[in-house]
Write a protein that holds these residues in place. Structure first.
Motif, PDB file in Angstrom:
ATOM      1  N   ILE A  80       0.835  -1.204   0.000  1.00 14.18           N
ATOM      2  CA  ILE A  80       0.000   0.000   0.000  1.00 14.18           C
ATOM      3  C   ILE A  80       0.869   1.252   0.000  1.00 14.18           C
ATOM      4  CG2 ILE A  80      -1.707   1.311   1.320  1.00 14.18           C
ATOM      5  CD1 ILE A  80      -2.815  -1.299   0.132  1.00 14.18           C
ATOM      6  N   ASP A  81       0.517   2.205  -0.863  1.00 10.21           N
ATOM      7  CA  ASP A  81       1.176   3.509  -0.821  1.00 10.21           C
ATOM      8  C   ASP A  81       0.603   4.263   0.375  1.00 10.21           C
ATOM      9  OD1 ASP A  81       2.241   6.010  -1.179  1.00 10.21           O
ATOM     10  OD2 ASP A  81       1.781   6.134  -3.320  1.00 10.21           O
ATOM     11  N   PHE A  82       1.381   4.350   1.437  1.00  7.40           N
ATOM     12  CA  PHE A  82       0.904   4.917   2.705  1.00  7.40           C
ATOM     13  C   PHE A  82       1.436   6.330   2.934  1.00  7.40           C
ATOM     14  CE2 PHE A  82       0.101   4.109   7.475  1.00  7.40           C
ATOM     15  CZ  PHE A  82      -1.277   4.112   7.321  1.00  7.40           C
ATOM     16  N   GLU A  83       1.943   6.928   1.863  1.00  6.03           N
ATOM     17  CA  GLU A  83       2.426   8.313   1.897  1.00  6.03           C
ATOM     18  C   GLU A  83       3.361   8.548   3.091  1.00  6.03           C
ATOM     19  OE1 GLU A  83      -0.241  11.231  -0.040  1.00  6.03           O
ATOM     20  OE2 GLU A  83      -1.819   9.943   0.794  1.00  6.03           O
ATOM     21  N   GLY A  84       3.049   9.503   3.950  1.00  2.00           N
ATOM     22  CA  GLY A  84       3.906   9.788   5.099  1.00  2.00           C
ATOM     23  C   GLY A  84       3.457   9.105   6.372  1.00  2.00           C
ATOM     24  N   GLY A  85       2.585   8.098   6.224  1.00  2.00           N
ATOM     25  CA  GLY A  85       2.128   7.355   7.391  1.00  2.00           C
ATOM     26  C   GLY A  85       1.067   8.063   8.213  1.00  2.00           C
ATOM     27  N   TYR A  86       0.538   9.172   7.702  1.00  2.00           N
ATOM     28  CA  TYR A  86      -0.531   9.906   8.369  1.00  2.00           C
ATOM     29  C   TYR A  86      -0.131  10.398   9.762  1.00  2.00           C
ATOM     30  CZ  TYR A  86      -3.907   8.725   4.696  1.00  2.00           C
ATOM     31  OH  TYR A  86      -4.580   8.631   3.502  1.00  2.00           O
ATOM     32  N   ALA A  87       1.143  10.584   9.974  1.00  2.00           N
ATOM     33  CA  ALA A  87       1.613  11.114  11.258  1.00  2.00           C
ATOM     34  C   ALA A  87       3.064  11.543  11.105  1.00  2.00           C
ATOM     35  CB  ALA A  87       1.491  10.077  12.363  1.00  2.00           C
ATOM     36  N   VAL A  88       3.474  12.492  11.901  1.00  2.00           N
ATOM     37  CA  VAL A  88       4.884  12.890  11.974  1.00  2.00           C
ATOM     38  C   VAL A  88       5.495  12.332  13.253  1.00  2.00           C
ATOM     39  CG1 VAL A  88       6.497  14.822  12.126  1.00  2.00           C
ATOM     40  CG2 VAL A  88       4.519  14.967  10.590  1.00  2.00           C
ATOM     41  N   GLY A 107       3.336  -4.837   2.838  1.00  2.00           N
ATOM     42  CA  GLY A 107       4.308  -3.760   2.766  1.00  2.00           C
ATOM     43  C   GLY A 107       3.652  -2.434   2.445  1.00  2.00           C
ATOM     44  N   CYS A 108       4.494  -1.406   2.370  1.00  2.00           N
ATOM     45  CA  CYS A 108       3.992  -0.076   2.033  1.00  2.00           C
ATOM     46  C   CYS A 108       5.114   0.786   1.474  1.00  2.00           C
ATOM     47  CB  CYS A 108       3.397   0.615   3.260  1.00  2.00           C
ATOM     48  SG  CYS A 108       4.625   1.205   4.460  1.00  2.00           S
ATOM     49  N   ASN A 109       4.714   1.845   0.793  1.00  2.00           N
ATOM     50  CA  ASN A 109       5.620   2.946   0.490  1.00  2.00           C
ATOM     51  C   ASN A 109       5.529   3.924   1.650  1.00  2.00           C
ATOM     52  OD1 ASN A 109       6.194   1.852  -2.002  1.00  2.00           O
ATOM     53  ND2 ASN A 109       5.041   3.370  -3.172  1.00  2.00           N
ATOM     54  N   PHE A 110       6.685   4.467   2.028  1.00  2.00           N
ATOM     55  CA  PHE A 110       6.732   5.433   3.123  1.00  2.00           C
ATOM     56  C   PHE A 110       7.694   6.542   2.722  1.00  2.00           C
ATOM     57  CE2 PHE A 110       8.501   6.641   7.417  1.00  2.00           C
ATOM     58  CZ  PHE A 110       7.373   7.329   7.829  1.00  2.00           C
ATOM     59  N   GLU A 111       7.179   7.756   2.541  1.00  2.00           N
ATOM     60  CA  GLU A 111       7.960   8.808   1.896  1.00  2.00           C
ATOM     61  C   GLU A 111       8.530   9.824   2.869  1.00  2.00           C
ATOM     62  OE1 GLU A 111       4.255  11.560   0.314  1.00  2.00           O
ATOM     63  OE2 GLU A 111       4.528   9.546  -0.492  1.00  2.00           O
ATOM     64  N   ASP A 112       9.569  10.523   2.386  1.00  2.00           N
ATOM     65  CA  ASP A 112      10.234  11.496   3.254  1.00  2.00           C
ATOM     66  C   ASP A 112       9.844  12.944   2.981  1.00  2.00           C
ATOM     67  OD1 ASP A 112      11.681  12.005   0.906  1.00  2.00           O
ATOM     68  OD2 ASP A 112      13.570  11.176   1.655  1.00  2.00           O
ATOM     69  N   GLN A 113       8.914  13.173   2.046  1.00  2.00           N
ATOM     70  CA  GLN A 113       8.482  14.551   1.845  1.00  2.00           C
ATOM     71  C   GLN A 113       7.640  15.020   3.029  1.00  2.00           C
ATOM     72  OE1 GLN A 113       5.333  15.895  -0.706  1.00  2.00           O
ATOM     73  NE2 GLN A 113       4.828  13.800  -1.319  1.00  2.00           N
ATOM     74  N   VAL A 114       7.639  16.319   3.267  1.00  2.00           N
ATOM     75  CA  VAL A 114       6.847  16.902   4.346  1.00  2.00           C
ATOM     76  C   VAL A 114       5.417  17.067   3.834  1.00  2.00           C
ATOM     77  CG1 VAL A 114       6.548  18.862   5.893  1.00  2.00           C
ATOM     78  CG2 VAL A 114       8.863  18.092   5.272  1.00  2.00           C
ATOM     79  N   ILE A 115       4.510  16.231   4.318  1.00  2.00           N
ATOM     80  CA  ILE A 115       3.114  16.296   3.873  1.00  2.00           C
ATOM     81  C   ILE A 115       2.484  17.601   4.375  1.00  2.00           C
ATOM     82  CG2 ILE A 115       0.846  15.194   3.942  1.00  2.00           C
ATOM     83  CD1 ILE A 115       2.923  13.514   2.504  1.00  2.00           C
ATOM     84  N   GLY A 116       1.923  18.362   3.434  1.00  2.00           N
ATOM     85  CA  GLY A 116       1.299  19.622   3.799  1.00  2.00           C
ATOM     86  C   GLY A 116       2.280  20.748   4.036  1.00  2.00           C
ATOM     87  N   GLY A 117       3.564  20.499   3.738  1.00  2.00           N
ATOM     88  CA  GLY A 117       4.591  21.528   3.924  1.00  2.00           C
ATOM     89  C   GLY A 117       5.501  21.583   2.718  1.00  2.00           C
ATOM     90  N   GLU A 118       6.743  21.908   2.938  1.00  2.00           N
ATOM     91  CA  GLU A 118       7.699  22.020   1.849  1.00  2.00           C
ATOM     92  C   GLU A 118       8.933  21.176   2.136  1.00  2.00           C
ATOM     93  OE1 GLU A 118       8.660  26.090   1.151  1.00  2.00           O
ATOM     94  OE2 GLU A 118       6.629  26.644   0.536  1.00  2.00           O
ATOM     95  N   GLY A 119       9.552  20.697   1.061  1.00  2.00           N
ATOM     96  CA  GLY A 119      10.805  19.983   1.199  1.00  2.00           C
ATOM     97  C   GLY A 119      10.643  18.571   1.737  1.00  2.00           C
ATOM     98  N   ILE A 120      11.748  18.041   2.227  1.00  2.00           N
ATOM     99  CA  ILE A 120      11.750  16.687   2.779  1.00  2.00           C
ATOM    100  C   ILE A 120      12.295  16.728   4.203  1.00  2.00           C
ATOM    101  CG2 ILE A 120      11.946  15.583   0.525  1.00  2.00           C
ATOM    102  CD1 ILE A 120      14.880  15.228   0.925  1.00  2.00           C
ATOM    103  N   HIS A 121      11.907  15.708   4.977  1.00  2.00           N
ATOM    104  CA  HIS A 121      12.365  15.652   6.360  1.00  2.00           C
ATOM    105  C   HIS A 121      13.889  15.494   6.411  1.00  2.00           C
ATOM    106  CE1 HIS A 121       8.382  15.483   8.109  1.00  2.00           C
ATOM    107  NE2 HIS A 121       8.055  14.442   7.362  1.00  2.00           N
ATOM    108  N   PRO A 122      14.550  16.098   7.398  1.00  2.00           N
ATOM    109  CA  PRO A 122      15.981  15.867   7.575  1.00  2.00           C
ATOM    110  C   PRO A 122      16.268  14.372   7.694  1.00  2.00           C
ATOM    111  CG  PRO A 122      15.226  17.627   9.014  1.00  2.00           C
ATOM    112  CD  PRO A 122      13.994  17.014   8.410  1.00  2.00           C
TER     113      PRO A 122
END
Length: 249
Positions: A80-88, A107-122
């Motif tokens: 499942i594409d779970f984006e940013g996991g619906y939580a920080v 399994g899932c995809n889990f991404e490092d972009q900042v959902i609802g913000g800009e850029g990617i997480h450190p």
């Protein structure tokens, strides 16, 4: 062999797993009937099919229910594409990942972009988030760690420096417990080959209209090729064309 083991074993560098992304149980059954060895959703496709925006615009409860229906509808492993996991925050993220694993997905995809913000997480923060995701999902769940380094930059800026940054993330994500590494947006075959050679994790390429062929991509050492939102876009285009024809009669 469990579905987790079956799915992981399909990731072979040079002979990649092909995932033609689906959006619901019906499209999953069609993909399985067509010969899919595994099923993968695309978050943008699922969101569009439900009339909402991507970037976690789909409510978590609906995302989980959709995943559960897809798993129930096919015999092959489902990721499942779970984006940013619906939580920080890590505790909430671990809980959401546990809920996703409970649907029967492998399994899932889990991404490092900042959902609802800009850029990617450190990098250190995303590594901690991956570790939390691993705690929640369990030891066998295939966490495909996605970096948005290339999606967030124009293709003509993709260079060795960005590839090196991606490789650094691949290593950190592997150490944190990721199972795979996803580099959507990167289509430079030379850079893909360098990322594949240096990554401790099997690497996932996203196909798109005009991208290099699957054969050329496989030769770089890619272990997985997914198709993102494009299958759903094709389906909607065919539907719209047919509808326009019907309305014009």
């Amino acid at each position: 062999m469990s579905k987790f083991e079956t799915f992981a074993a399909l990731h072979v560098p040079g002979n990649p797993l092909i995932l033609f992304n689906v959006w619901d149980a019906g499209s999953a059954k069609v993909a399985a009937r067509a010969g899919a060895k595994a099923i993968a959703t695309g978050s943008a496709s699922v969101a569009t099919a439900h009339g909402v925006s991507d970037a976690e615009g789909l409510p978590l409860a609906l995302a989980l229910a959709n995943a559960e229906r897809i798993v129930a509808g096919v015999e092959v492993p489902v990721t499942i594409d779970f984006e940013g996991g619906y939580a920080v925050e890590e505790e909430a993220l671990a809980g959401n990942m546990a809920a996703l694993a409970a649907t029967g997905a492998v399994g899932c995809n889990f991404e490092d972009q900042v959902i609802g913000g800009e850029g990617i997480h450190p990098i250190h923060m995303q590594a901690q988030r991956i570790a939390a995701a691993r705690r929640g999902a369990g030891p066998d769940f295939f966490i495909n760690a996605r970096t948005d380094i290339f999606l967030q930059a124009k293709p003509d800026t993709h260079d060795q420096a960005k590839a090196d940054a991606a490789i650094e993330r691949a290593r950190a994500y592997a150490e944190a417990g990721a199972s795979g590494f996803f580099v959507p947006g990167l289509a430079n075959l030379e850079l893909l080959a360098k990322v594949c050679a240096a990554s401790p994790l099997p690497v996932n390429f996203m196909a798109f209209p005009g991208a290099p062929s699957a054969k050329a991509v496989a030769e770089t050492g890619i272990a997985r090729i997914s198709h993102g939102p494009f299958p759903h876009m094709l389906a909607l285009k065919a539907f719209e064309d047919a509808a326009r024809e019907a309305f014009s009669e």
